[in-house]
Design a protein around this motif. Structure first.
Motif, PDB file in Angstrom:
ATOM      1  N   THR A 119      36.404  38.648  61.938  1.00 47.70           N
ATOM      2  CA  THR A 119      37.624  38.606  62.435  1.00 47.70           C
ATOM      3  C   THR A 119      38.607  37.689  61.705  1.00 47.70           C
ATOM      4  N   SER A 120      38.104  36.786  61.061  1.00 51.84           N
ATOM      5  CA  SER A 120      38.846  35.829  60.240  1.00 51.84           C
ATOM      6  C   SER A 120      39.204  36.314  58.983  1.00 51.84           C
ATOM      7  N   LEU A 121      38.735  37.430  58.578  1.00 53.38           N
ATOM      8  CA  LEU A 121      39.277  38.285  57.209  1.00 53.38           C
ATOM      9  C   LEU A 121      40.850  38.567  57.688  1.00 53.38           C
ATOM     10  N   TYR A 122      41.152  38.480  58.773  1.00 50.08           N
ATOM     11  CA  TYR A 122      42.421  38.924  59.124  1.00 50.08           C
ATOM     12  C   TYR A 122      43.460  37.877  59.629  1.00 50.08           C
ATOM     13  N   LYS A 123      42.980  36.608  59.359  1.00 55.14           N
ATOM     14  CA  LYS A 123      43.888  35.639  59.791  1.00 55.14           C
ATOM     15  C   LYS A 123      45.105  35.404  58.861  1.00 55.14           C
ATOM     16  N   GLY A 124      46.107  35.297  59.788  1.00 51.23           N
ATOM     17  CA  GLY A 124      47.360  35.319  59.058  1.00 51.23           C
ATOM     18  C   GLY A 124      47.885  36.758  58.734  1.00 51.23           C
ATOM     19  N   GLY A 125      47.171  37.562  59.496  1.00 52.82           N
ATOM     20  CA  GLY A 125      47.514  39.016  59.045  1.00 52.82           C
ATOM     21  C   GLY A 125      48.826  39.533  59.401  1.00 52.82           C
ATOM     22  N   THR A 126      49.516  38.805  60.546  1.00 50.82           N
ATOM     23  CA  THR A 126      50.955  39.219  61.002  1.00 50.82           C
ATOM     24  C   THR A 126      52.004  38.849  59.857  1.00 50.82           C
ATOM     25  N   PHE A 127      51.846  37.584  59.124  1.00 51.70           N
ATOM     26  CA  PHE A 127      52.885  37.100  58.173  1.00 51.70           C
ATOM     27  C   PHE A 127      52.337  37.855  56.961  1.00 51.70           C
ATOM     28  N   SER A 128      51.086  38.128  56.709  1.00 51.57           N
ATOM     29  CA  SER A 128      50.712  38.931  55.478  1.00 51.57           C
ATOM     30  C   SER A 128      51.559  40.359  55.693  1.00 51.57           C
ATOM     31  N   CYS A 129      51.360  41.054  56.522  1.00 50.62           N
ATOM     32  CA  CYS A 129      52.159  42.344  56.626  1.00 50.62           C
ATOM     33  C   CYS A 129      53.655  42.205  56.885  1.00 50.62           C
ATOM     34  N   ALA A 130      54.223  41.326  57.495  1.00 52.83           N
ATOM     35  CA  ALA A 130      55.811  40.797  57.231  1.00 52.83           C
ATOM     36  C   ALA A 130      56.069  40.721  55.913  1.00 52.83           C
ATOM     37  N   ARG A 131      55.432  40.083  55.238  1.00 50.52           N
ATOM     38  CA  ARG A 131      55.766  39.701  53.867  1.00 50.52           C
ATOM     39  C   ARG A 131      55.383  40.797  52.768  1.00 50.52           C
ATOM     40  N   ALA A 132      54.588  41.682  53.274  1.00 50.78           N
ATOM     41  CA  ALA A 132      54.390  42.824  52.675  1.00 50.78           C
ATOM     42  C   ALA A 132      55.488  43.845  52.760  1.00 50.78           C
ATOM     43  N   ALA A 133      56.115  43.787  53.956  1.00 48.38           N
ATOM     44  CA  ALA A 133      57.271  44.727  54.395  1.00 48.38           C
ATOM     45  C   ALA A 133      58.254  44.077  53.523  1.00 48.38           C
ATOM     46  N   LEU A 134      58.704  42.827  53.578  1.00 53.97           N
ATOM     47  CA  LEU A 134      59.876  42.363  52.812  1.00 53.97           C
ATOM     48  C   LEU A 134      59.815  42.613  51.363  1.00 53.97           C
ATOM     49  N   LEU A 135      58.450  42.389  50.761  1.00 52.84           N
ATOM     50  CA  LEU A 135      58.195  42.617  49.294  1.00 52.84           C
ATOM     51  C   LEU A 135      58.619  43.923  48.827  1.00 52.84           C
ATOM     52  N   THR A 136      58.172  45.152  49.990  1.00 52.98           N
ATOM     53  CA  THR A 136      58.479  46.335  49.339  1.00 52.98           C
ATOM     54  C   THR A 136      59.848  46.636  49.541  1.00 52.98           C
ATOM     55  N   ILE A 137      60.723  46.113  50.545  1.00 51.86           N
ATOM     56  CA  ILE A 137      62.151  46.249  50.607  1.00 51.86           C
ATOM     57  C   ILE A 137      62.708  45.515  49.200  1.00 51.86           C
ATOM     58  N   GLY A 138      62.401  44.301  48.945  1.00 46.58           N
ATOM     59  CA  GLY A 138      62.873  43.499  47.866  1.00 46.58           C
ATOM     60  C   GLY A 138      62.663  44.247  46.584  1.00 46.58           C
ATOM     61  N   GLN A 139      61.409  44.709  46.389  1.00 46.01           N
ATOM     62  CA  GLN A 139      61.114  45.163  45.092  1.00 46.01           C
ATOM     63  C   GLN A 139      61.693  46.759  45.186  1.00 46.01           C
TER      64      GLN A 139
END
Length: 254
Positions: A119-139
């Motif tokens: 389960t630790s493979l997904y530590k910080g997953g919320t922030f990672s997904c939020a970053r991915a959404a912002l990155l896709t918007i920004g790029q």
């Protein structure tokens, strides 16, 4: 620069890394980064390019919605590689006894499962997904909108390399500052050993110890990476599109 407590410039950090661990230390995390790009980034582009065909291409908010869905979905897939990649990047600035010493991406994934549980493979997953959404918007979304505006106002053709370069440059310059706060929170959450390390209020408190500019620490090296990366990505993407085209959803009649 995001996690160190002392103020150091990118030049100082680069010089210290080379002096202490050699020139190749600048490429720590390369295997994890490549694995992440081949999974998360490829999926993010595919989902966005597929989804935008079903919305109004002239409505920026529609493209933002598609970018959010594409980014979050791809982000979920790429979290384990993102975790290993982030930890390998910050290992050099940690004390010797605190280093994880992942040799490559597969050793990193195995070590996380062995030492911390899968389960630790997904530590910080919320922030990672939020970053991915912002990155896709920004790029992606900003690139498409910038490209459309430049074509209209500068009278450039769709296949113009100048159009592709200035559109991707615009996307990169907007994307860097947009993603930086969540990038720092993701990095702190994934690298801390504390069980409550992903609590938003604690991370914000840690970031703001430098004042409001603490939200944007490391934005310069991030832009130095993102600008050439984004330009190369979209210029190559456009060349592939022009030479190979898109698949049609429905066969066209003669």
């Amino acid at each position: 620069m995001m996690i160190i407590k002392k103020r150091k410039s990118i030049v100082e950090l680069g010089r210290l890394a080379i002096e202490k661990d050699g020139f190749l230390s600048l490429y720590d995390g390369l295997s994890a980064q490549l694995m992440r790009q081949m999974t998360y980034m490829a999926l993010r582009f595919h989902l966005y390019e597929t989804g935008k065909r079903y919305v109004d291409e002239y409505n920026f908010l529609h493209k933002v919605g598609v970018a959010c869905v594409a980014g979050i979905t791809a982000g979920c897939v790429g979290i384990p590689m993102e975790l290993v990649n982030t930890r390998m990047h910050v290992d050099r600035v940690l004390a010797e006894e605190k280093r994880r010493n992942y040799r490559h991406v597969f050793h990193g994934l195995y070590s996380v499962i062995r030492d911390e549980g899968w389960t630790s493979l997904y530590k910080g997953g919320t922030f990672s997904c939020a970053r991915a959404a912002l990155l896709t918007i920004g790029q992606n979304a900003v690139y498409d909108q910038a490209k459309m505006n430049y074509m209209s106002h500068l009278e450039l053709k769709d296949d113009s390399k100048i159009l592709h370069v200035i559109s991707s440059l615009t996307a990169a310059l907007l994307c860097g500052p947009l993603c930086q706060p969540i990038e720092i929170m993701k990095t702190l959450s994934m690298t801390t050993r504390a069980p409550d390390g992903d609590k938003t209020e604690k991370l914000l408190s840690y970031m703001l110890r430098f004042g409001p500019r603490g939200l944007f620490r490391g934005v310069v090296p991030n832009l130095m990476r993102m600008v050439p990366n984004t330009i190369c990505t979209f210029v190559l993407f456009e060349q592939f599109r022009l030479y190979f085209g898109y698949y049609d959803d429905v066969p066209r009649g003669d």
